[in-house]
Design an enzyme around this catalytic site. Structure first.
Site, PDB file in Angstrom:
ATOM      1  N   HIS A   1       0.851  -1.202   0.000  1.00  0.00           N
ATOM      2  CA  HIS A   1       0.000   0.000   0.000  1.00  0.00           C
ATOM      3  C   HIS A   1       0.883   1.247   0.000  1.00  0.00           C
ATOM      4  O   HIS A   1       1.729   1.411   0.867  1.00  0.00           O
ATOM      5  CB  HIS A   1      -0.914   0.010   1.227  1.00  0.00           C
ATOM      6  CG  HIS A   1      -2.104  -0.902   1.096  1.00  0.00           C
ATOM      7  ND1 HIS A   1      -3.320  -0.635   1.660  1.00  0.00           N
ATOM      8  CD2 HIS A   1      -2.244  -2.071   0.417  1.00  0.00           C
ATOM      9  CE1 HIS A   1      -4.171  -1.603   1.350  1.00  0.00           C
ATOM     10  NE2 HIS A   1      -3.537  -2.489   0.599  1.00  0.00           N
TER      11      HIS A   1
ATOM     12  N   LYS B   1       0.554   0.283  15.049  1.00  0.00           N
ATOM     13  CA  LYS B   1       1.933   0.245  15.537  1.00  0.00           C
ATOM     14  C   LYS B   1       2.265  -0.900  16.507  1.00  0.00           C
ATOM     15  O   LYS B   1       3.437  -1.128  16.802  1.00  0.00           O
ATOM     16  CB  LYS B   1       2.273   1.575  16.244  1.00  0.00           C
ATOM     17  CG  LYS B   1       2.379   2.747  15.286  1.00  0.00           C
ATOM     18  CD  LYS B   1       3.657   2.686  14.474  1.00  0.00           C
ATOM     19  CE  LYS B   1       3.658   3.580  13.276  1.00  0.00           C
ATOM     20  NZ  LYS B   1       3.483   2.914  11.993  1.00  0.00           N
TER      21      LYS B   1
ATOM     22  N   PRO C   1      -4.827   0.832  18.581  1.00  0.00           N
ATOM     23  CA  PRO C   1      -4.499   0.321  17.248  1.00  0.00           C
ATOM     24  C   PRO C   1      -4.587   1.348  16.108  1.00  0.00           C
ATOM     25  O   PRO C   1      -4.272   1.021  14.970  1.00  0.00           O
ATOM     26  CB  PRO C   1      -5.517  -0.809  17.042  1.00  0.00           C
ATOM     27  CG  PRO C   1      -6.614  -0.551  18.006  1.00  0.00           C
ATOM     28  CD  PRO C   1      -6.044   0.215  19.149  1.00  0.00           C
TER      29      PRO C   1
ATOM     30  N   TYR D   1       3.533   6.707   9.802  1.00  0.00           N
ATOM     31  CA  TYR D   1       2.705   5.544   9.463  1.00  0.00           C
ATOM     32  C   TYR D   1       3.549   4.428   8.831  1.00  0.00           C
ATOM     33  O   TYR D   1       3.398   3.258   9.182  1.00  0.00           O
ATOM     34  CB  TYR D   1       1.551   5.952   8.539  1.00  0.00           C
ATOM     35  CG  TYR D   1       0.495   4.875   8.450  1.00  0.00           C
ATOM     36  CD1 TYR D   1      -0.551   4.830   9.360  1.00  0.00           C
ATOM     37  CD2 TYR D   1       0.570   3.880   7.472  1.00  0.00           C
ATOM     38  CE1 TYR D   1      -1.505   3.815   9.314  1.00  0.00           C
ATOM     39  CE2 TYR D   1      -0.372   2.858   7.416  1.00  0.00           C
ATOM     40  CZ  TYR D   1      -1.411   2.843   8.338  1.00  0.00           C
ATOM     41  OH  TYR D   1      -2.339   1.825   8.290  1.00  0.00           O
TER      42      TYR D   1
ATOM     43  N   TYR E   1      -9.366   5.464   7.216  1.00  0.00           N
ATOM     44  CA  TYR E   1      -9.524   5.834   8.626  1.00  0.00           C
ATOM     45  C   TYR E   1     -10.538   6.969   8.644  1.00  0.00           C
ATOM     46  O   TYR E   1     -10.246   8.068   8.166  1.00  0.00           O
ATOM     47  CB  TYR E   1      -8.201   6.332   9.206  1.00  0.00           C
ATOM     48  CG  TYR E   1      -7.165   5.240   9.425  1.00  0.00           C
ATOM     49  CD1 TYR E   1      -7.028   4.627  10.663  1.00  0.00           C
ATOM     50  CD2 TYR E   1      -6.308   4.847   8.404  1.00  0.00           C
ATOM     51  CE1 TYR E   1      -6.080   3.633  10.879  1.00  0.00           C
ATOM     52  CE2 TYR E   1      -5.353   3.859   8.609  1.00  0.00           C
ATOM     53  CZ  TYR E   1      -5.249   3.255   9.859  1.00  0.00           C
ATOM     54  OH  TYR E   1      -4.302   2.280  10.060  1.00  0.00           O
TER      55      TYR E   1
HETATM   56  P1  RFL Z   1       1.049 -11.218  22.001  1.00  0.00           P
HETATM   57  O1  RFL Z   1       0.606 -11.315  20.608  1.00  0.00           O
HETATM   58  O2  RFL Z   1       0.023 -10.874  23.043  1.00  0.00           O
HETATM   59  O3  RFL Z   1       1.745 -12.588  22.386  1.00  0.00           O
HETATM   60  C1  RFL Z   1       2.098 -12.907  23.704  1.00  0.00           C
HETATM   61  C2  RFL Z   1       2.072 -14.420  23.846  1.00  0.00           C
HETATM   62  O4  RFL Z   1       2.463 -14.767  25.180  1.00  0.00           O
HETATM   63  C3  RFL Z   1       1.596 -15.783  25.654  1.00  0.00           C
HETATM   64  N1  RFL Z   1       1.611 -15.721  27.132  1.00  0.00           N
HETATM   65  C4  RFL Z   1       2.314 -16.579  27.904  1.00  0.00           C
HETATM   66  N2  RFL Z   1       3.082 -17.625  27.602  1.00  0.00           N
HETATM   67  C5  RFL Z   1       3.656 -18.299  28.649  1.00  0.00           C
HETATM   68  N3  RFL Z   1       3.467 -17.983  29.960  1.00  0.00           N
HETATM   69  C6  RFL Z   1       2.687 -16.914  30.290  1.00  0.00           C
HETATM   70  N4  RFL Z   1       2.508 -16.587  31.561  1.00  0.00           N
HETATM   71  C7  RFL Z   1       2.078 -16.161  29.244  1.00  0.00           C
HETATM   72  N5  RFL Z   1       1.256 -15.090  29.220  1.00  0.00           N
HETATM   73  C8  RFL Z   1       1.002 -14.823  27.927  1.00  0.00           C
HETATM   74  C9  RFL Z   1       0.258 -15.472  25.030  1.00  0.00           C
HETATM   75  O5  RFL Z   1      -0.598 -16.615  24.985  1.00  0.00           O
HETATM   76  C10 RFL Z   1       0.673 -14.993  23.653  1.00  0.00           C
HETATM   77  O6  RFL Z   1       0.721 -16.028  22.709  1.00  0.00           O
HETATM   78  O7  RFL Z   1       2.230 -10.154  22.193  1.00  0.00           O
HETATM   79  P2  RFL Z   1       3.469  -9.786  21.187  1.00  0.00           P
HETATM   80  O8  RFL Z   1       4.137 -11.015  20.688  1.00  0.00           O
HETATM   81  O9  RFL Z   1       4.228  -8.737  21.914  1.00  0.00           O
HETATM   82  O10 RFL Z   1       2.773  -9.132  19.909  1.00  0.00           O
HETATM   83  C11 RFL Z   1       2.095  -7.895  20.004  1.00  0.00           C
HETATM   84  C12 RFL Z   1       0.956  -7.837  18.981  1.00  0.00           C
HETATM   85  O11 RFL Z   1       0.164  -9.008  19.100  1.00  0.00           O
HETATM   86  C13 RFL Z   1       0.085  -6.594  19.183  1.00  0.00           C
HETATM   87  O12 RFL Z   1       0.871  -5.464  19.490  1.00  0.00           O
HETATM   88  C14 RFL Z   1      -0.737  -6.261  17.909  1.00  0.00           C
HETATM   89  O13 RFL Z   1      -1.671  -7.270  17.634  1.00  0.00           O
HETATM   90  C15 RFL Z   1      -1.458  -4.929  18.059  1.00  0.00           C
HETATM   91  N6  RFL Z   1      -2.330  -4.607  16.915  1.00  0.00           N
HETATM   92  C16 RFL Z   1      -1.806  -4.086  15.750  1.00  0.00           C
HETATM   93  N7  RFL Z   1      -0.472  -3.912  15.624  1.00  0.00           N
HETATM   94  C17 RFL Z   1       0.065  -3.451  14.438  1.00  0.00           C
HETATM   95  O14 RFL Z   1       1.284  -3.282  14.369  1.00  0.00           O
HETATM   96  N8  RFL Z   1      -0.721  -3.170  13.340  1.00  0.00           N
HETATM   97  C18 RFL Z   1      -2.069  -3.334  13.382  1.00  0.00           C
HETATM   98  O15 RFL Z   1      -2.716  -3.133  12.355  1.00  0.00           O
HETATM   99  C19 RFL Z   1      -2.667  -3.776  14.632  1.00  0.00           C
HETATM  100  N9  RFL Z   1      -3.992  -3.970  14.723  1.00  0.00           N
HETATM  101  C20 RFL Z   1      -3.715  -4.804  16.996  1.00  0.00           C
HETATM  102  C21 RFL Z   1      -4.524  -4.467  15.869  1.00  0.00           C
HETATM  103  C22 RFL Z   1      -4.298  -5.357  18.145  1.00  0.00           C
HETATM  104  C23 RFL Z   1      -5.663  -5.540  18.193  1.00  0.00           C
HETATM  105  N10 RFL Z   1      -6.198  -6.093  19.378  1.00  0.00           N
HETATM  106  C24 RFL Z   1      -7.069  -7.206  19.400  1.00  0.00           C
HETATM  107  C25 RFL Z   1      -5.675  -5.686  20.659  1.00  0.00           C
HETATM  108  C26 RFL Z   1      -5.889  -4.648  15.913  1.00  0.00           C
HETATM  109  C27 RFL Z   1      -6.472  -5.162  17.073  1.00  0.00           C
HETATM  110  C28 RFL Z   1      -7.968  -5.287  17.082  1.00  0.00           C
HETATM  111  C1  PHB Z   2      -6.356  -4.307  10.703  1.00  0.00           C
HETATM  112  O1  PHB Z   2      -6.423  -4.573   9.488  1.00  0.00           O
HETATM  113  O2  PHB Z   2      -6.704  -5.136  11.569  1.00  0.00           O
HETATM  114  C2  PHB Z   2      -5.882  -2.981  11.132  1.00  0.00           C
HETATM  115  C3  PHB Z   2      -5.342  -2.120  10.195  1.00  0.00           C
HETATM  116  C4  PHB Z   2      -4.909  -0.861  10.576  1.00  0.00           C
HETATM  117  C5  PHB Z   2      -5.003  -0.484  11.903  1.00  0.00           C
HETATM  118  C6  PHB Z   2      -5.521  -1.355  12.860  1.00  0.00           C
HETATM  119  C7  PHB Z   2      -5.969  -2.607  12.475  1.00  0.00           C
HETATM  120  O3  PHB Z   2      -4.590   0.753  12.271  1.00  0.00           O
END
Ligand code: RFL
Ligand code: PHB
Length: 389
Positions: free
Chosen positions: A72, A296, A292, A384, A200
Site C-alpha cells: 500500500h 503500531k 491500534p 505511518y 480511517y
Molecule cells: P502477544 O501477541 O500478546 O503474544 C504474547 C504471547 O504470550 C503468551 N503468554 C504466555 N506464555 C507463557 N506464559 C505466560 N505466563 C504467558 N502469558 C502470555 C500469550 O498466549 C501470547 O501467545 O504479544 P506480542 O508477541 O508482543 O505481539 C504484540 C501484537 O500481538 C500486538 O501489538 C498487535 O496485535 C497490536 N495490533 C496491531 N499492531 C500493528 O502493528 N498493526 C495493526 O494493524 C494492529 N492492529 C492490533 C490491531 C491489536 C488488536 N487487538 C485485538 C488488541 C488490531 C487489534 C484489534
Molecule cells: C487491521 O487490518 O486489523 C488494522 C489495520 C490498521 C489499523 C488497525 C488494524 O490501524
C-alpha cells in the site's frame, strides 16, 4: 534442561526473536501458555511496516509474505464526506504491506518447525527466578509436571497480561498509562474490501476503519462503548453504523455479508520503564501497548525484537555486552515515538464522550490543516510507514 535464551510467549515477538536466534546458532526455547491453534486463531494486526517486512525476509521467511501481501502506497483519512489521501510514495520512499498477523505468526511457526527449534505449548505457572544473578532460570508446569530450564537470558515476550513485567519489582518499574473511554468493535467478513487502500474515518457518529486481508476478506472496525458486548451488535447494526461513518461514495458501494469473527478491543496507551531488569528483557506488548489507530503494536514489538536480537548476537558472537546493556534505552526511544503517533491518531479520529464543542472544533481544524498542508501529510506518512530503527 539448559538453553541460552528462554523466551516466554509464542506470539509474534517471541517467535521473531526465536527465529533471529536460530539463524545465528543461539539456542533458545519458547514457552507458550496456549495451544498453537489458539495463537493462530487470534485476529489482530493487519499492517506491516517495512522494518517488520525486512526482518521477516532477513530471517528467511519472506517468500509467502511477498507473494500474498499487498503493498500500500497510501491511505485515506476522512471526516464525514471530506477525504484526504496520504501518499506514502510522495512523502517517503517507503510503503506498508497489508499482511495479517495470523499469517506472520504462521510463517514464524513453520520456520521454527523447519529449524527444529523447541516450543513448549500449554505451559502454566511460568516463574522467572534469579534474574539479577548470572544464573537465572525459569520454572513452569506442563501436563501436571514441574520443570526447570536454566539459561543465560530471559526474553519476556508474553504480552500485556504475562508474568514477565510483574517480575520486575514495583520499586524498579515505572508505568505510564492512558485508558481511552471507548473500544473498537471489529468484524471479519468474506466480502471484497470497499476500497483498495485503508480508510480511517472520523465522523459525527464516531470513528470507523475499513481494512482488509485479501481481495475477498475485509476487516472493518467501528468505535463503540468499551462496555459493549459484541453479541449485542447484530451484523446489520454493524453495517448500518459503518455506512453512517464513512464517506457516502464508499458507503454506497460497501458490500456486506455475514461476519465470520466479531470482537471488541479496548484502547489503551501503556509503557513500562525500564524494559530490562538484570538478565530479563521485555519485548512487545509485555512492555508497551498502543491504541491500534496507528497500526503500531506488532510493528513496535518487531523493532524491540530487532534491537534485542542484535544485542544478543553481539554478546554471543562478538563477546560485546554493550548493546545488551543499552537495550532498554534504545528500544524505549522508538517506543515513545510510536506511542505519540498512536495517541495523536486516536485523538484526531475518535469521538470522545466528554469532548466539548471547542474540542470538536479543534479536531476539525486539525483535519483541515492536514488537508491543506503537505508537511503535515508528510509527518503522518513518515510515522505511518514506520520510523527508522
Ligand atoms: P502477544 O501477541 O500478546 O503474544 C504474547 C504471547 O504470550 C503468551 N503468554 C504466555 N506464555 C507463557 N506464559 C505466560 N505466563 C504467558 N502469558 C502470555 C500469550 O498466549 C501470547 O501467545 O504479544 P506480542 O508477541 O508482543 O505481539 C504484540 C501484537 O500481538 C500486538 O501489538 C498487535 O496485535 C497490536 N495490533 C496491531 N499492531 C500493528 O502493528 N498493526 C495493526 O494493524 C494492529 N492492529 C492490533 C490491531 C491489536 C488488536 N487487538 C485485538 C488488541 C488490531 C487489534 C484489534
Ligand atoms: C487491521 O487490518 O486489523 C488494522 C489495520 C490498521 C489499523 C488497525 C488494524 O490501524
Amino acid at each position: 534442561m539448559r538453553t541460552s535464551v528462554v523466551i516466554i510467549g509464542g506470539g509474534p515477538a517471541g517467535l521473531l526473536l526465536g527465529q533471529h536466534l536460530n539463524r545465528a546458532g543461539i539456542d533458545n526455547v519458547i514457552l507458550e501458555r496456549r495451544t498453537r491453534d489458539h495463537v493462530l486463531g487470534r485476529i489482530r494486526a493487519g499492517v506491516l511496516e517495512i522494518g517488520t517486512v525486512e526482518q521477516m525476509r532477513s530471517v528467511g521467511l519472506g517468500a509467502r509474505m511477498d507473494r500474498k501481501g499487498f503493498v500500500h502506497d497510501g491511505t485515506i483519512i476522512s471526516y464525514n464526506n471530506d477525504e484526504i489521501r496520504i501518499d506514502f510514495a510522495v512523502h517517503t520512499d517507503r510503503s506498508v504491506l497489508v499482511y495479517g498477523q495470523t499469517e506472520v505468526t504462521r510463517d514464524l511457526y513453520e520456520g521454527r518447525d523447519a529449524d527444529g527449534a523447541q516450543t513448549l505449548f500449554e505451559v502454566d505457572n511460568a516463574v522467572i527466578e534469579d534474574a539479577t544473578t548470572d544464573a537465572p532460570f525459569v520454572t513452569f508446569t506442563r501436563n501436571d509436571q514441574g520443570h526447570r530450564i536454566d539459561c543465560d537470558y530471559i526474553a519476556g515476550c508474553d504480552g500485556f497480561h504475562g508474568v514477565s513485567r510483574p517480575t520486575i519489582p514495583a520499586e524498579v518499574r515505572r508505568e505510564y498509562e492512558k485508558v481511552y473511554p471507548f473500544g473498537w468493535l471489529g468484524i471479519l467478513s468474506e466480502t471484497p474490501p470497499v476500497h483498495d487502500e485503508l480508510i480511517y474515518a472520523n465522523s459525527d457518529a464516531g470513528f470507523a476503519l475499513c481494512s482488509m486481508r485479501n481481495a475477498n476478506l475485509s476487516r472493518y472496525y467501528i468505535q463503540c462503548d468499551a462496555s459493549d458486548d459484541p453479541a449485542s451488535w447484530s451484523d446489520q447494526a454493524f453495517w448500518d453504523e459503518l455506512r453512517r461513518r464513512i464517506p457516502g461514495a464508499y458507503a454506497d458501494i460497501l458490500q456486506t455479508g455475514p461476519s465470520i469473527e466479531k470482537s471488541i478491543a479496548p484502547l489503551r496507551s501503556f509503557v513500562c520503564e525500564p524494559m530490562q531488569w538484570g538478565r530479563l528483557f521485555l519485548c512487545g506488548d509485555a512492555a508497551h501497548i498502543v491504541p491500534p489507530t496507528g497500526a503500531k503494536g506488532l510493528n513496535t514489538a518487531a523493532s524491540d525484537v530487532y534491537y534485542l536480537a542484535n544485542a544478543l548476537k553481539r554478546h554471543y558472537l562478538d563477546a560485546d555486552g554493550a548493546a545488551l546493556a543499552g537495550y532498554s534505552e534504545r528500544a524505549l526511544a522508538r517506543v515513545w515515538k510510536a506511542e505519540r503517533f498512536s495517541w495523536w491518531m486516536t485523538r484526531l479520529l475518535h469521538h470522545f464522550p466528554d469532548q466539548s464543542a471547542f474540542d470538536h472544533k479543534m479536531q476539525m481544524a486539525e483535519v483541515a490543516f492536514l488537508k491543506s498542508n503537505a508537511e503535515a501529510q508528510s509527518v503522518l506518512a513518515q510515522n505511518y510507514v514506520g520510523l527508522p530503527y
